[in-house]
Design an enzyme around this catalytic site. Structure first.
Site, PDB file in Angstrom:
ATOM      1  CG  ASP A  68      -3.991  -4.992   2.946  1.00  0.00           C
ATOM      2  OD1 ASP A  68      -4.202  -6.171   3.269  1.00  0.00           O
ATOM      3  OD2 ASP A  68      -2.908  -4.412   3.159  1.00  0.00           O
TER       4      ASP A  68
ATOM      5  CB  CYS B 216      -0.657  -9.381   6.932  1.00  0.00           C
ATOM      6  SG  CYS B 216      -0.658  -7.876   7.924  1.00  0.00           S
TER       7      CYS B 216
ATOM      8  N   GLY C  30       1.572   1.358   0.632  1.00  0.00           N
ATOM      9  CA  GLY C  30       1.498   1.631  -0.794  1.00  0.00           C
ATOM     10  C   GLY C  30       1.948   0.512  -1.702  1.00  0.00           C
TER      11      GLY C  30
ATOM     12  CG  ASP D 172      -4.126   4.485   5.441  1.00  0.00           C
ATOM     13  OD1 ASP D 172      -4.348   4.629   6.667  1.00  0.00           O
ATOM     14  OD2 ASP D 172      -3.765   3.400   4.944  1.00  0.00           O
TER      15      ASP D 172
ATOM     16  CG  ASP E  76     -12.973   6.292   9.756  1.00  0.00           C
ATOM     17  OD1 ASP E  76     -12.924   5.178   9.197  1.00  0.00           O
ATOM     18  OD2 ASP E  76     -13.244   6.445  10.962  1.00  0.00           O
TER      19      ASP E  76
END
Length: 466
Positions: free
Chosen positions: A335, A390, A267, A286, A319
């Site tokens: 992300d 990331c 979040g 999510d 999904d």
């Protein structure tokens, strides 16, 4: 025959074949056999082995310092909550010795804008209106006109393919299931040259005044105290990696925008979007129930009163690959789940490099590609999609962007342009270590550094034009 095998297998002519098979069976039980060693390896150990094998190919000599930074604790940053005690929070953070990083970045953006440094430079990658390269000079007028009009014939890729066998010796492929399965993973690094990508230079980054991020000066590894709860019931700041703010800035949310955060948990980025006070609506999605619960808790901790929320906020559980919305949003942030390099090197829990999760790890690029494709289909023409990870993996970064663009080009009539943010990121060079000259083609990459240990963070900006 048992006596013969046990005491003199080499002298027995009658049962040499059986003795040979039994000898091999006994040998496989040695403590240093590869199968036994594989079972004893931890997730972090396997992750480091993987990174040491593949990342030097992309990052060269830089990998040694990046490796050290990944093994150190990441540098903290504090996103001030606009719905709490802003002035008091900023004073307390300043007293700890931290600085307002966003204020410093705004000053740097203004200085470069006044000097003309961010607008007069030639983009590092060709725009869709630039002259074709010599490789396509034979059909230059047609291709240039098509790129400027329909944006379907795009500039050819010029980065060589990075496939599994370029990295792994054949001797390592024999008898090792993990390496054999990696072939599915590295297909996303293959570029056949048939796809041509339209690239246009992005404008300067703007940082809303309501967005305030504090961090310690370079070289200072101090930690922030735990967030406090203000009189309004909202926590005063959200701890996050400063590099996580960059995809939100790249999204460039404008007043009245309808925004989708496709993979929103835990979040932090959704909270940063809300701190801009710009979107008219924000959908936070999510797929896992646990992650959705965590996402809801973050929103309740930092936005406790629904009537004070700056916009309509909705949390969904689905999904993202099955997203049915088409052309519904002005901005979409995707992300995606990824290696999460720092996590897999430090934590055994929920580690993608655990032996039991090998197949799931190998299927990550396909999942990312499907999510990015859905994000592009969900945004309106003229809208923006920002893809971020990331991880340092070039397969999951540029490789996935390339594959998603290729699928859209082949299977749909969607037309997009990739925004070159090289010049737009120049004001941020003092605070972050960007990968320049490391093969990053579609997006921007923040590398981990022991001086300012942010990242890794990759983000690419895609604008849908049709």
């Amino acid at each position: 025959m048992n006596r013969c095998i046990l005491f003199s297998p080499k002298l027995c002519g009658r049962c040499c074949q059986e003795s040979s098979l039994l000898s091999r069976r006994w040998k496989s039980k040695k403590a240093d056999h590869w199968a036994n060693l594989k079972r004893r390896q931890t997730g972090p150990a396997l992750a480091m082995k993987h990174f040491d094998h593949f990342y030097p190919e992309t990052y060269g000599a830089r990998w040694r310092s990046m490796r050290l930074a990944l093994l150190c604790r990441s540098k903290p940053a504090a996103l001030v909550n606009h719905f709490g005690d802003v002035a008091g929070t900023c004073d307390r953070l300043t007293e700890t010795g931290s600085i307002d990083l966003t204020a410093e970045l705004r000053s740097q953006i203004s200085r470069l804008r006044l000097s003309g440094s961010t607008v007069d430079q030639t983009p590092s990658t060709p725009s869709p209106h630039s002259s074709p390269t010599s490789a396509t000079s034979a059909s230059a007028p047609e291709e240039e006109a098509d790129a400027a009009g329909r944006l379907r014939v795009l500039e050819p890729t010029d980065v060589s393919s990075a496939v599994l066998h370029d990295y792994v010796p054949a001797s390592q492929l024999h008898g090792d299931d993990d390496w054999l399965e990696e072939g599915d993973y590295f297909q996303f690094a293959q570029e056949d040259g048939s796809l041509r990508v339209a690239v246009d230079r992005d404008g300067p980054i703007t940082i809303p005044e309501t967005l305030r991020l504090f961090s310690y000066p370079a070289g200072d590894i101090s930690r922030f105290p735990h967030p406090q709860t203000s009189g309004s019931g909202a926590k005063d700041y959200y701890p996050m990696d400063a590099a996580s703010l960059l995809p939100v800035l790249a999204l460039d949310v404008q007043p009245g925008d309808s925004v989708l955060d496709l993979c929103a948990a835990p979040g932090g980025k959704a909270l940063a979007i809300l701190q801009t006070l710009r979107p008219a609506s924000l959908v936070c999605n999510d797929v896992q129930a646990g992650r959705v619960r965590r996402l809801k808790q973050v929103l309740l901790d930092y936005l406790p009163e629904a009537d004070r929320w700056p916009c309509e906020v909705k949390v969904t559980k689905m999904d993202g690959r099955r997203l049915q919305d088409r052309e519904q949003y002005d901005k979409v942030l995707v992300d995606v789940p990824c290696f999460s390099d720092r996590h897999v090197l430090s934590e055994e829990e929920n580690n993608l490099f655990a032996i039991s999760r090998s197949r799931e790890r190998i299927q990550i690029p396909q999942l990312q590609t499907d999510l990015l494709r859905r994000a592009v289909e969900a945004v309106r023409p003229g809208g923006t999609v920002v893809y971020s990870t990331c991880t340092l993996s070039p397969v999951q970064n540029d490789g996935v962007v390339h594959m998603a663009l290729k699928m859209l080009w082949e299977d749909t009539d969607v037309q997009v342009v990739v925004k070159d943010m090289t010049q737009a990121m120049r004001p941020f060079y003092g605070a972050f270590w960007f990968a320049r000259g490391c093969g990053v083609k579609y997006g921007q990459m923040v590398l981990p550094s022991v001086v300012n240990n942010f990242g890794p963070m990759y983000f690419a900006k895609i604008v849908r034009v049709k």
